[in-house]
Design a protein around this motif. Structure first.
Motif, PDB file in Angstrom:
ATOM      1  N   PHE A   1       5.656  -4.371 -16.189  1.00  0.00           N
ATOM      2  CA  PHE A   1       6.737  -3.429 -15.950  1.00  0.00           C
ATOM      3  C   PHE A   1       7.983  -4.227 -15.584  1.00  0.00           C
ATOM      4  CE2 PHE A   1       5.210  -4.282 -11.766  1.00  0.00           C
ATOM      5  CZ  PHE A   1       3.866  -3.941 -11.742  1.00  0.00           C
ATOM      6  N   GLU A   2       9.121  -3.578 -15.628  1.00  0.00           N
ATOM      7  CA  GLU A   2      10.388  -4.281 -15.467  1.00  0.00           C
ATOM      8  C   GLU A   2      10.521  -4.944 -14.099  1.00  0.00           C
ATOM      9  OE1 GLU A   2      13.599  -1.992 -18.315  1.00  0.00           O
ATOM     10  OE2 GLU A   2      13.367  -1.290 -16.249  1.00  0.00           O
TER      11      GLU A   2
ATOM     12  N   ASN B   1       4.620  -7.419   1.921  1.00  0.00           N
ATOM     13  CA  ASN B   1       3.718  -6.564   1.162  1.00  0.00           C
ATOM     14  C   ASN B   1       4.143  -5.099   1.212  1.00  0.00           C
ATOM     15  OD1 ASN B   1       1.282  -5.850  -0.265  1.00  0.00           O
ATOM     16  ND2 ASN B   1       0.466  -5.120   1.676  1.00  0.00           N
ATOM     17  N   ALA B   2       4.178  -4.479   0.030  1.00  0.00           N
ATOM     18  CA  ALA B   2       4.416  -3.043  -0.167  1.00  0.00           C
ATOM     19  C   ALA B   2       5.883  -2.646  -0.148  1.00  0.00           C
ATOM     20  CB  ALA B   2       3.649  -2.203   0.850  1.00  0.00           C
TER      21      ALA B   2
ATOM     22  N   SER C   1       4.827  -3.709  -4.484  1.00  0.00           N
ATOM     23  CA  SER C   1       5.620  -2.631  -3.890  1.00  0.00           C
ATOM     24  C   SER C   1       4.870  -1.304  -3.957  1.00  0.00           C
ATOM     25  CB  SER C   1       6.954  -2.497  -4.628  1.00  0.00           C
ATOM     26  OG  SER C   1       7.671  -1.370  -4.169  1.00  0.00           O
ATOM     27  N   ARG C   2       5.034  -0.486  -2.939  1.00  0.00           N
ATOM     28  CA  ARG C   2       4.380   0.827  -2.923  1.00  0.00           C
ATOM     29  C   ARG C   2       4.725   1.641  -4.163  1.00  0.00           C
ATOM     30  NH1 ARG C   2       6.306   0.291   2.408  1.00  0.00           N
ATOM     31  NH2 ARG C   2       4.658   0.122   3.966  1.00  0.00           N
ATOM     32  N   ARG C   3       5.910   1.425  -4.700  1.00  0.00           N
ATOM     33  CA  ARG C   3       6.338   2.236  -5.847  1.00  0.00           C
ATOM     34  C   ARG C   3       5.537   1.922  -7.106  1.00  0.00           C
ATOM     35  NH1 ARG C   3      12.552   0.552  -5.692  1.00  0.00           N
ATOM     36  NH2 ARG C   3      12.135   1.547  -3.709  1.00  0.00           N
ATOM     37  N   HIS C   4       4.755   0.829  -7.111  1.00  0.00           N
ATOM     38  CA  HIS C   4       3.935   0.503  -8.272  1.00  0.00           C
ATOM     39  C   HIS C   4       2.486   0.946  -8.103  1.00  0.00           C
ATOM     40  CE1 HIS C   4       7.254  -1.500 -10.033  1.00  0.00           C
ATOM     41  NE2 HIS C   4       7.236  -2.558  -9.251  1.00  0.00           N
TER      42      HIS C   4
END
Length: 302
Positions: free
Chosen positions: A25-26, A49-50, A78-81
């Protein structure tokens, strides 16, 4: 550096996409800079982390106000992933993190152009800074390696364009990892003997990690086990987020203290300005303040 530095207006540009083939992913980054000034040094910052490029505003804003351009990538953890401990991709994230930092440094010209900063930056003065897992990632750019299962140092991930750095709450050596860390984080076996680049190590005197059986001194290994020149800032009452460096009132902060955050931010910027031979006054003043202070924080160097 005083709180007056916050009077300096700053600007952030995001998202900026950085070429990173094969990543899945980007790779996106945020660039933050003062509105005025020329020949600005650069900090590439690696989050814990996260987190993401949107964290650590208390540090980043203050560094920008002090005259730095700060570039923050969002790493895969990252949490967004949504990549958790048991995701098969997790085992390789430590390598992707390091590759992210290389991609940012190598692609700095395009990043600065997209942020409208290409004519205001000193490309000869680049630092890497990180917190927690981000500090281990940044340490690899400064020359630290990861020991394999036989105790042999892995490949060299250092970057020749980087001439200084700061490692905040950085992983210690791996001989005292807990069972959980051995299973999920086997890369937490840094070898600092090859980390020759100038760096400031920042540690909390009450930072007790669930990943190590040792106490807060675990977070000072990068200082004690690496070649000179190195400096060490120890904040006696600091825990892992050192007063809340990732953001105000975030869940991970167990020792919220805005003054502690300011100390960390200003120590890093003062150290880097001195290391870059741009201004030694703030770092000298900080050392004098530590020597004359109440003993709640200290600075060592070698």
């Amino acid at each position: 550096m005083s709180s007056d530095s916050l009077d300096q207006r700053i600007v952030s540009v995001k998202p900026i996409t950085v070429p990173a083939p094969g990543r899945g992913f980007e790779l996106r980054v945020k660039a933050t800079a003062p509105l005025s000034g020329q020949n600005l040094p650069v900090i590439v910052f690696s989050h814990g982390n996260a987190w993401s490029m949107d964290g650590y505003e208390p540090l980043v804003d203050r560094w920008a106000a002090a005259g730095f351009v700060v570039v923050q990538p969002t790493h895969p953890d990252s949490r967004r992933h949504g990549i958790g401990w048991d995701d098969p991709r997790f085992a390789a994230i430590w390598r992707v993190r390091i590759a992210d930092l290389h991609a940012v440094i190598d692609g700095l010209g395009d990043i600065l152009a997209q942020a409208g900063l290409e004519d205001r930056v000193d490309r000869e003065r680049i630092a890497v800074v990180g917190h927690s897992w981000g500090a281990q990632s940044a340490g690899a750019i400064l020359g630290a390696r990861v020991l394999d299962t036989d105790g042999m140092p892995g490949e060299d991930h250092s970057h020749p364009a980087v001439s200084a750095g700061a490692l905040i709450s950085v992983t210690g050596t791996g001989d005292s990892l807990t069972a959980f860390a051995v299973e999920h984080l086997p890369f937490m076996r840094p070898d600092y003997s090859s980390m020759a680049t100038a760096a400031l190590i920042v540690a909390g005197g009450k930072d007790r990690s669930s990943l190590s059986t040792r106490g807060p001194e675990w977070f000072t290994d990068a200082y004690h086990l690496s070649p000179s020149p190195k400096s060490l800032l120890v904040i006696d009452e600091g825990e892992h987020t050192l007063g809340g460096i990732a953001g105000e009132r975030v869940a991970e902060t167990t020792d919220e203290d805005p003054a502690r955050v300011v100390l960390v931010a200003d120590a890093v910027s003062a150290y880097l300005l001195d290391a870059f031979r741009l201004d030694e006054a703030a770092w000298t003043a900080l050392g004098n303040a530590a020597a004359a202070g109440d003993g709640t924080w200290s600075i060592s160097g070698r």
